[in-house]
Enzyme design. Structure first.
Site, mmCIF file in Angstrom:
data_model
loop_
_atom_site.group_PDB
_atom_site.id
_atom_site.type_symbol
_atom_site.label_atom_id
_atom_site.label_comp_id
_atom_site.label_asym_id
_atom_site.label_seq_id
_atom_site.Cartn_x
_atom_site.Cartn_y
_atom_site.Cartn_z
ATOM 1 N N CYS A 1 0.833 -1.206 0.000
ATOM 2 C CA CYS A 1 0.000 0.000 0.000
ATOM 3 C C CYS A 1 0.867 1.255 0.000
ATOM 4 C CB CYS A 1 -0.942 0.003 1.189
ATOM 5 S SG CYS A 1 -2.130 -1.359 1.168
ATOM 6 N N THR A 2 1.936 1.246 0.771
ATOM 7 C CA THR A 2 2.851 2.380 0.803
ATOM 8 C C THR A 2 3.498 2.567 -0.569
ATOM 9 O OG1 THR A 2 3.251 2.069 3.168
ATOM 10 C CG2 THR A 2 4.895 3.351 1.936
#
Length: 159
Positions: free
Chosen positions: A48-49
């Protein structure tokens, strides 16, 4: 599940943009569209990052196409503001803390082995001026990132 050609479900939710304010999709259409809604399972997780940082790296291209990018997750707006700050994200993150948007878009996913339920599948929806989904991509594998070039091409097709 929402698909290309469908009307994008409208919603109102907290927007983490350094502050916290109310965001309504219908209020942003026309003014900020096309709108890119990039759903992700959870802030501060590796994929996600990477995904949100990739959207940040491409933000100038989306801005040149007059598109507005928003990340969407089940995290609280306070968590999302910290995530934005730590990763230098210049776009807003929408908090779907009550899971309503995820449910309306038909993209909930569980990590039952971790005791985590109802997070968003990694998904991207491009919504045009009229509130129609012009592009949709949904992954059942949380480790797979979207095709960013394909998303930019879908936005460019609306220009």
């Amino acid at each position: 599940m929402v698909a290309t050609g469908d009307a994008a479900p409208d919603f109102t939710a907290p927007l983490a943009n350094g502050d916290i304010e109310e965001f309504s999709l219908s209020d942003r259409l026309g003014e900020e569209s096309p709108v890119v809604l990039a759903f992700f399972p959870g802030a501060f997780t590796s994929v996600c990052t990477t995904e949100m940082c990739e959207f940040q790296d491409r933000l100038a291209s989306f801005n040149d196409l007059e598109a507005t990018v928003y990340g969407v997750s089940r995290d609280s707006p306070f968590t999302l503001n910290e995530f934005r700050e730590q990763n230098g994200l210049e776009f807003g993150l929408i908090s779907d803390y009550n899971k309503e948007i995820t449910d309306d878009y038909g993209i909930p996913m569980d990590f039952a082995d971790l005791g985590v339920y109802g997070v968003a599948k990694r998904s991207v929806f491009v919504v045009d001026d009229d509130g129609e989904v012009a592009y949709s991509w949904v992954s059942d594998d949380p480790g797979v990132e979207p095709d960013y070039d394909e998303i930019e091409a879908a936005v460019e097709d609306l220009s």
